[in-house]
Write a protein that holds these residues in place. Structure first.
Motif, PDB file in Angstrom:
ATOM      1  N   UNK A 121       0.901  -1.502  -0.146  1.00  0.00           N
ATOM      2  CA  UNK A 121       0.159  -0.137  -0.007  1.00  0.00           C
ATOM      3  C   UNK A 121       0.619   1.573   0.153  1.00  0.00           C
ATOM      4  N   UNK A 122       2.128   0.957   0.061  1.00  0.00           N
ATOM      5  CA  UNK A 122       3.239   2.498   0.362  1.00  0.00           C
ATOM      6  C   UNK A 122       3.932   2.508  -0.713  1.00  0.00           C
ATOM      7  N   UNK A 123       4.059   2.218  -2.373  1.00  0.00           N
ATOM      8  CA  UNK A 123       4.145   2.055  -3.835  1.00  0.00           C
ATOM      9  C   UNK A 123       5.317   2.202  -3.411  1.00  0.00           C
ATOM     10  N   UNK A 124       5.797   0.611  -3.541  1.00  0.00           N
ATOM     11  CA  UNK A 124       7.978   0.574  -2.871  1.00  0.00           C
ATOM     12  C   UNK A 124       8.033   0.849  -4.953  1.00  0.00           C
ATOM     13  N   UNK A 125       9.104   1.390  -4.904  1.00  0.00           N
ATOM     14  CA  UNK A 125       9.350   1.383  -6.150  1.00  0.00           C
ATOM     15  C   UNK A 125      10.190   0.290  -7.127  1.00  0.00           C
ATOM     16  N   UNK A 126      10.606  -0.792  -6.023  1.00  0.00           N
ATOM     17  CA  UNK A 126      11.066  -2.515  -6.896  1.00  0.00           C
ATOM     18  C   UNK A 126      11.120  -2.696  -6.201  1.00  0.00           C
ATOM     19  N   UNK A 127       9.977  -4.280  -5.914  1.00  0.00           N
ATOM     20  CA  UNK A 127      10.094  -5.295  -5.666  1.00  0.00           C
ATOM     21  C   UNK A 127      10.826  -6.929  -6.013  1.00  0.00           C
ATOM     22  N   UNK A 128      11.400  -6.864  -4.579  1.00  0.00           N
ATOM     23  CA  UNK A 128      12.743  -7.907  -5.141  1.00  0.00           C
ATOM     24  C   UNK A 128      12.438  -8.739  -4.823  1.00  0.00           C
ATOM     25  N   UNK A 129      12.888 -10.276  -5.329  1.00  0.00           N
ATOM     26  CA  UNK A 129      13.053 -11.391  -4.343  1.00  0.00           C
ATOM     27  C   UNK A 129      13.672 -13.005  -4.995  1.00  0.00           C
ATOM     28  N   UNK A 130      13.456 -13.336  -4.691  1.00  0.00           N
ATOM     29  CA  UNK A 130      13.336 -14.729  -5.311  1.00  0.00           C
ATOM     30  C   UNK A 130      12.418 -15.677  -5.938  1.00  0.00           C
ATOM     31  N   UNK A 214      18.149   3.714  -6.626  1.00  0.00           N
ATOM     32  CA  UNK A 214      17.003   4.372  -7.184  1.00  0.00           C
ATOM     33  C   UNK A 214      18.187   6.043  -6.927  1.00  0.00           C
ATOM     34  N   UNK A 215      18.487   6.311  -6.575  1.00  0.00           N
ATOM     35  CA  UNK A 215      18.407   8.326  -6.419  1.00  0.00           C
ATOM     36  C   UNK A 215      19.595   8.496  -7.944  1.00  0.00           C
ATOM     37  N   UNK A 216      20.072   7.976  -8.546  1.00  0.00           N
ATOM     38  CA  UNK A 216      21.685   8.090  -9.682  1.00  0.00           C
ATOM     39  C   UNK A 216      20.793   7.410 -10.893  1.00  0.00           C
ATOM     40  N   UNK A 217      19.579   7.487 -10.316  1.00  0.00           N
ATOM     41  CA  UNK A 217      18.956   6.685 -11.856  1.00  0.00           C
ATOM     42  C   UNK A 217      17.881   7.567 -11.991  1.00  0.00           C
ATOM     43  N   UNK A 218      17.479   7.437 -13.897  1.00  0.00           N
ATOM     44  CA  UNK A 218      16.745   8.753 -14.052  1.00  0.00           C
ATOM     45  C   UNK A 218      15.213   7.057 -13.968  1.00  0.00           C
ATOM     46  N   UNK A 219      15.752   6.327 -13.746  1.00  0.00           N
ATOM     47  CA  UNK A 219      13.891   5.291 -13.559  1.00  0.00           C
ATOM     48  C   UNK A 219      13.984   4.486 -12.664  1.00  0.00           C
ATOM     49  N   UNK A 220      13.167   3.816 -12.307  1.00  0.00           N
ATOM     50  CA  UNK A 220      13.082   2.842 -11.080  1.00  0.00           C
ATOM     51  C   UNK A 220      13.542   1.144 -11.560  1.00  0.00           C
ATOM     52  N   UNK A 221      13.482   1.327 -12.733  1.00  0.00           N
ATOM     53  CA  UNK A 221      13.784  -0.002 -14.355  1.00  0.00           C
ATOM     54  C   UNK A 221      14.762  -0.275 -14.264  1.00  0.00           C
ATOM     55  N   UNK A 222      16.004   1.437 -14.351  1.00  0.00           N
ATOM     56  CA  UNK A 222      17.320   1.822 -14.754  1.00  0.00           C
ATOM     57  C   UNK A 222      17.918   1.059 -13.779  1.00  0.00           C
ATOM     58  N   UNK A 223      17.397   1.356 -12.198  1.00  0.00           N
ATOM     59  CA  UNK A 223      18.259   1.839 -11.078  1.00  0.00           C
ATOM     60  C   UNK A 223      18.482  -0.124 -10.912  1.00  0.00           C
ATOM     61  N   UNK A 224      17.362  -1.115 -11.005  1.00  0.00           N
ATOM     62  CA  UNK A 224      17.181  -2.122 -10.779  1.00  0.00           C
ATOM     63  C   UNK A 224      17.755  -3.398 -11.716  1.00  0.00           C
TER      64      UNK A 224
END
Length: 263
Positions: A121-130, A214-224
């Motif tokens: 509900x708190x809008x994560x920019x990226x979800x990562x896991x196995x 995240x803070x050095x990339x233009x988008x969340x997908x670029x960060x991931x």
């Protein structure tokens, strides 16, 4: 479906890693005590400045002022549900991008899973896991073996696309091949080393590294993509010289620092 390969050889990945070294972003993490040391050392190896934990006042002060945040839900072994949700709320309200790592989701604890779902509900920019975690979070029946996956990353491909579409987050699954889903695109990262699965907290630390990007990339997908490609390259290089898992863990940090120009 469009599939795009990303690697350390991409100039944009190297440039973004260089920006972390130059900017030294403050990255705040809520993670479990098993993974905290490696996560902090991974961030230090690439030039970021970490703080970890929910000491009094930290959720408000750091959740709102960090350059990025990551929340590893296994932190619930020593962090309260209230504090964890408060960190996510403070980050969202301050516009701070954050990473959700739903460790052991779907492994059999309904009470734990309820808390993890609330974090969406708190809008994560990226979800990562196995694979097992993300398949379960997407609504599939893919219970893991404790914190370990019982599925390969290929099995999770359609599930991470569905989760990305429903949540609005970038969704990244790690495995023999890493996949990062964003909109109609899927990014592919190969490489790494199987010993990443044999060093405690190695997957958890990847969530911290994504937060640093995240803070050095233009988008969340670029960060991931940048974090996954960097991690895979460092692991592959470490694996060439390590004789066992202990040396591999140290070598991973060494290679990250070399890639970041901080050796």
């Amino acid at each position: 479906m469009s599939m795009i390969t990303v690697s350390w050889d991409d100039p944009v990945v190297r440039d973004r890693l260089g920006r972390i070294r130059q900017q030294a972003p403050f990255i705040y993490g809520v993670t479990n005590y098993v993974a905290a040391t490696l996560s902090a050392n991974v961030l230090l190896a690439v030039g970021a400045a970490p703080a970890i934990g929910t000491a009094p006042g930290w959720p408000e002060a750091f959740g709102a002022s960090a350059a990025a945040v990551w929340i590893n839900t296994a932190a619930l072994i020593s962090t309260s549900e209230k504090d964890m949700l408060h960190v996510a709320a403070c980050a969202r309200d301050a516009g701070v991008p954050w990473v959700l790592d739903p460790v052991a989701f779907g492994a059999g604890s309904a009470e734990y899973d309820r808390i993890v779902r609330r974090l969406l509900d708190f809008a994560p920019a990226v979800i990562r896991g196995n694979a097992s975690e993300l398949m379960a979070l997407a609504g599939g029946d893919a219970g893991g073996k404790g914190v370990e996956t019982t599925h390969g990353s290929d099995d999770a491909l359609r599930h991470i696309q569905a989760l990305a579409a429903r949540s609005g987050a970038v969704v990244a699954v790690s495995g023999a091949t890493d996949y990062i889903a964003s909109g109609s695109k899927v990014f592919v990262v190969t490489g790494g080393d199987v010993r990443l699965t044999r060093v405690t907290g190695a997957g958890c630390a990847l969530g911290a590294l994504i937060a640093a990007f995240l803070p050095v990339c233009d988008t969340a997908v670029d960060a991931a993509c940048g974090a996954h490609a960097t991690y895979a390259a460092a692991a592959e290089r470490a694996g060439r010289h390590a004789v066992g898992t202990g040396a591999f863990g140290v070598g991973l940090l060494d290679e990250l620092s070399v890639l970041a120009g901080l050796q």
